[in-house]
Motif scaffolding. Sequence first.
Motif, PDB file in Angstrom:
ATOM      1  N   ARG A 112       0.834  -1.204   0.000  1.00  0.00           N
ATOM      2  CA  ARG A 112       0.000   0.000   0.000  1.00  0.00           C
ATOM      3  C   ARG A 112       0.868   1.253   0.000  1.00  0.00           C
ATOM      4  O   ARG A 112       1.925   1.283   0.617  1.00  0.00           O
ATOM      5  N   VAL A 113       0.400   2.281  -0.690  1.00  0.00           N
ATOM      6  CA  VAL A 113       1.096   3.567  -0.729  1.00  0.00           C
ATOM      7  C   VAL A 113       0.118   4.686  -0.406  1.00  0.00           C
ATOM      8  O   VAL A 113      -1.054   4.623  -0.759  1.00  0.00           O
ATOM      9  N   ARG A 114       0.615   5.682   0.293  1.00  0.00           N
ATOM     10  CA  ARG A 114      -0.149   6.903   0.506  1.00  0.00           C
ATOM     11  C   ARG A 114       0.327   7.893  -0.542  1.00  0.00           C
ATOM     12  O   ARG A 114       1.542   8.084  -0.706  1.00  0.00           O
ATOM     13  N   VAL A 115      -0.588   8.497  -1.281  1.00  0.00           N
ATOM     14  CA  VAL A 115      -0.247   9.341  -2.420  1.00  0.00           C
ATOM     15  C   VAL A 115      -0.732  10.765  -2.173  1.00  0.00           C
ATOM     16  O   VAL A 115      -1.891  10.979  -1.823  1.00  0.00           O
ATOM     17  N   VAL A 116       0.173  11.737  -2.354  1.00  0.00           N
ATOM     18  CA  VAL A 116      -0.174  13.154  -2.279  1.00  0.00           C
ATOM     19  C   VAL A 116      -0.338  13.677  -3.696  1.00  0.00           C
ATOM     20  O   VAL A 116       0.578  13.555  -4.520  1.00  0.00           O
ATOM     21  N   LEU A 117      -1.524  14.218  -3.981  1.00  0.00           N
ATOM     22  CA  LEU A 117      -1.799  14.860  -5.276  1.00  0.00           C
ATOM     23  C   LEU A 117      -1.693  16.363  -5.024  1.00  0.00           C
ATOM     24  O   LEU A 117      -2.547  16.937  -4.336  1.00  0.00           O
ATOM     25  N   ALA A 118      -0.628  16.996  -5.522  1.00  0.00           N
ATOM     26  CA  ALA A 118      -0.323  18.362  -5.127  1.00  0.00           C
ATOM     27  C   ALA A 118      -0.603  19.419  -6.191  1.00  0.00           C
ATOM     28  O   ALA A 118      -0.769  20.582  -5.855  1.00  0.00           O
ATOM     29  N   SER A 119      -0.645  19.064  -7.460  1.00  0.00           N
ATOM     30  CA  SER A 119      -0.840  20.065  -8.516  1.00  0.00           C
ATOM     31  C   SER A 119      -2.258  20.006  -9.064  1.00  0.00           C
ATOM     32  O   SER A 119      -2.978  19.025  -8.880  1.00  0.00           O
ATOM     33  N   ARG A 120      -2.635  21.045  -9.779  1.00  0.00           N
ATOM     34  CA  ARG A 120      -3.952  21.079 -10.430  1.00  0.00           C
ATOM     35  C   ARG A 120      -4.077  19.919 -11.410  1.00  0.00           C
ATOM     36  O   ARG A 120      -5.110  19.276 -11.494  1.00  0.00           O
ATOM     37  N   GLU A 121      -3.000  19.607 -12.145  1.00  0.00           N
ATOM     38  CA  GLU A 121      -3.043  18.512 -13.113  1.00  0.00           C
ATOM     39  C   GLU A 121      -3.299  17.177 -12.418  1.00  0.00           C
ATOM     40  O   GLU A 121      -4.092  16.369 -12.903  1.00  0.00           O
ATOM     41  N   ALA A 122      -2.665  16.943 -11.297  1.00  0.00           N
ATOM     42  CA  ALA A 122      -2.867  15.690 -10.553  1.00  0.00           C
ATOM     43  C   ALA A 122      -4.281  15.620  -9.998  1.00  0.00           C
ATOM     44  O   ALA A 122      -4.932  14.576 -10.042  1.00  0.00           O
ATOM     45  N   LEU A 123      -4.787  16.738  -9.474  1.00  0.00           N
ATOM     46  CA  LEU A 123      -6.153  16.773  -8.943  1.00  0.00           C
ATOM     47  C   LEU A 123      -7.181  16.553 -10.051  1.00  0.00           C
ATOM     48  O   LEU A 123      -8.160  15.826  -9.863  1.00  0.00           O
ATOM     49  N   ASP A 124      -6.951  17.167 -11.212  1.00  0.00           N
ATOM     50  CA  ASP A 124      -7.863  16.975 -12.343  1.00  0.00           C
ATOM     51  C   ASP A 124      -7.899  15.506 -12.768  1.00  0.00           C
ATOM     52  O   ASP A 124      -8.969  14.969 -13.067  1.00  0.00           O
ATOM     53  N   ALA A 125      -6.737  14.866 -12.811  1.00  0.00           N
ATOM     54  CA  ALA A 125      -6.681  13.447 -13.181  1.00  0.00           C
ATOM     55  C   ALA A 125      -7.468  12.608 -12.182  1.00  0.00           C
ATOM     56  O   ALA A 125      -8.256  11.735 -12.560  1.00  0.00           O
ATOM     57  N   TYR A 126      -7.292  12.865 -10.906  1.00  0.00           N
ATOM     58  CA  TYR A 126      -7.997  12.128  -9.857  1.00  0.00           C
ATOM     59  C   TYR A 126      -9.509  12.364  -9.948  1.00  0.00           C
ATOM     60  O   TYR A 126     -10.300  11.426  -9.922  1.00  0.00           O
ATOM     61  N   GLU A 127      -9.899  13.638 -10.068  1.00  0.00           N
ATOM     62  CA  GLU A 127     -11.318  13.988 -10.106  1.00  0.00           C
ATOM     63  C   GLU A 127     -12.010  13.468 -11.366  1.00  0.00           C
ATOM     64  O   GLU A 127     -13.213  13.241 -11.367  1.00  0.00           O
ATOM     65  N   SER A 128     -11.259  13.254 -12.434  1.00  0.00           N
ATOM     66  CA  SER A 128     -11.857  12.732 -13.668  1.00  0.00           C
ATOM     67  C   SER A 128     -11.974  11.205 -13.647  1.00  0.00           C
ATOM     68  O   SER A 128     -12.407  10.611 -14.624  1.00  0.00           O
ATOM     69  N   GLY A 129     -11.594  10.592 -12.521  1.00  0.00           N
ATOM     70  CA  GLY A 129     -11.742   9.152 -12.383  1.00  0.00           C
ATOM     71  C   GLY A 129     -10.476   8.355 -12.610  1.00  0.00           C
ATOM     72  O   GLY A 129     -10.501   7.126 -12.560  1.00  0.00           O
ATOM     73  N   MET A 130      -9.362   9.010 -12.868  1.00  0.00           N
ATOM     74  CA  MET A 130      -8.090   8.303 -13.055  1.00  0.00           C
ATOM     75  C   MET A 130      -7.598   7.837 -11.686  1.00  0.00           C
ATOM     76  O   MET A 130      -6.866   8.534 -11.010  1.00  0.00           O
ATOM     77  N   ARG A 131      -8.027   6.650 -11.285  1.00  0.00           N
ATOM     78  CA  ARG A 131      -7.656   6.123  -9.970  1.00  0.00           C
ATOM     79  C   ARG A 131      -6.619   5.019 -10.072  1.00  0.00           C
ATOM     80  O   ARG A 131      -6.210   4.466  -9.071  1.00  0.00           O
ATOM     81  N   GLU A 132      -6.233   4.667 -11.297  1.00  0.00           N
ATOM     82  CA  GLU A 132      -5.181   3.676 -11.477  1.00  0.00           C
ATOM     83  C   GLU A 132      -3.927   4.407 -11.950  1.00  0.00           C
ATOM     84  O   GLU A 132      -3.991   5.190 -12.889  1.00  0.00           O
ATOM     85  N   LEU A 133      -2.843   4.173 -11.269  1.00  0.00           N
ATOM     86  CA  LEU A 133      -1.591   4.861 -11.556  1.00  0.00           C
ATOM     87  C   LEU A 133      -0.511   3.859 -11.897  1.00  0.00           C
ATOM     88  O   LEU A 133      -0.547   2.722 -11.451  1.00  0.00           O
ATOM     89  N   SER A 134       0.459   4.275 -12.663  1.00  0.00           N
ATOM     90  CA  SER A 134       1.523   3.398 -13.099  1.00  0.00           C
ATOM     91  C   SER A 134       2.814   3.729 -12.365  1.00  0.00           C
ATOM     92  O   SER A 134       3.282   4.863 -12.396  1.00  0.00           O
ATOM     93  N   PHE A 135       3.401   2.728 -11.707  1.00  0.00           N
ATOM     94  CA  PHE A 135       4.693   2.882 -11.042  1.00  0.00           C
ATOM     95  C   PHE A 135       5.791   2.637 -12.063  1.00  0.00           C
ATOM     96  O   PHE A 135       5.778   1.627 -12.762  1.00  0.00           O
ATOM     97  N   ALA A 136       6.745   3.533 -12.162  1.00  0.00           N
ATOM     98  CA  ALA A 136       7.975   3.290 -12.922  1.00  0.00           C
ATOM     99  C   ALA A 136       8.994   2.763 -11.921  1.00  0.00           C
ATOM    100  O   ALA A 136       9.121   3.303 -10.818  1.00  0.00           O
ATOM    101  N   TYR A 137       9.688   1.706 -12.287  1.00  0.00           N
ATOM    102  CA  TYR A 137      10.656   1.107 -11.366  1.00  0.00           C
ATOM    103  C   TYR A 137      11.674   0.300 -12.142  1.00  0.00           C
ATOM    104  O   TYR A 137      11.525   0.042 -13.331  1.00  0.00           O
ATOM    105  N   SER A 138      12.718  -0.088 -11.471  1.00  0.00           N
ATOM    106  CA  SER A 138      13.685  -1.008 -12.053  1.00  0.00           C
ATOM    107  C   SER A 138      13.789  -2.207 -11.122  1.00  0.00           C
ATOM    108  O   SER A 138      13.445  -2.120  -9.931  1.00  0.00           O
ATOM    109  N   SER A 139      14.211  -3.319 -11.671  1.00  0.00           N
ATOM    110  CA  SER A 139      14.432  -4.515 -10.860  1.00  0.00           C
ATOM    111  C   SER A 139      15.406  -5.415 -11.589  1.00  0.00           C
ATOM    112  O   SER A 139      15.699  -5.218 -12.763  1.00  0.00           O
TER     113      SER A 139
END
Length: 181
Positions: A112-139
């Motif tokens: 589980r992760v706690r996510v801070v949405l700090a910009s207008r663009e991030a808030l707009d994405a969340y409010e428009s229903g974008m609740r699935e996010l993609s993690f970039a990582y290496s392994s």
Amino acid sequence: RVGPSEWRSYRTTVHLDAGPSAAEPHGAGGLITWGTATTVTVLDYQSEFGTQELRAAEDVFDPVSMASAIGVPLTIHHPDPAVDDGLVTPDTYRDLNHGSVPEVARRDNDFRVRVVLASREALDAYESGMRELSFAYSSRYVPEPGVFDGPNGPMPYTGRQTEIRYNALAPGPAARAGRVA
């Protein structure tokens, strides 16, 4: 052909909690919410690498791996994969950052992760229903075929992801691990 113990850059997805009480106000008008970042499962990387990759509990919940997610930036789109393997760098951080991941936790087989949405663009994405996010990582990919006893039955895999290190989080259309993660 993939060599043994090869380092790769990846993207996987996060499903943010939904519902009226899921997000709380944070900072200067932002929101903070919890989501399931990943789970113990087999991820399909057939199109990218021709592999099915196990994310075993000992790798998903490795303390160093989990700690690497703390503080990663929330981006609106992943960086160009042709530049820096699609990862956020010190040179691109300021332009790409729209929030962060201040906290992580384990719940059963879920990371589980706690996510801070700090910009207008991030808030707009969340409010428009974008609740699935993609993690970039290496392994590190270790070719180690087997079958994982998943919640919906046996899941064959060609190898295992170890030494998972998170880099950034971005809105995405659909979870690679399904709606659970």
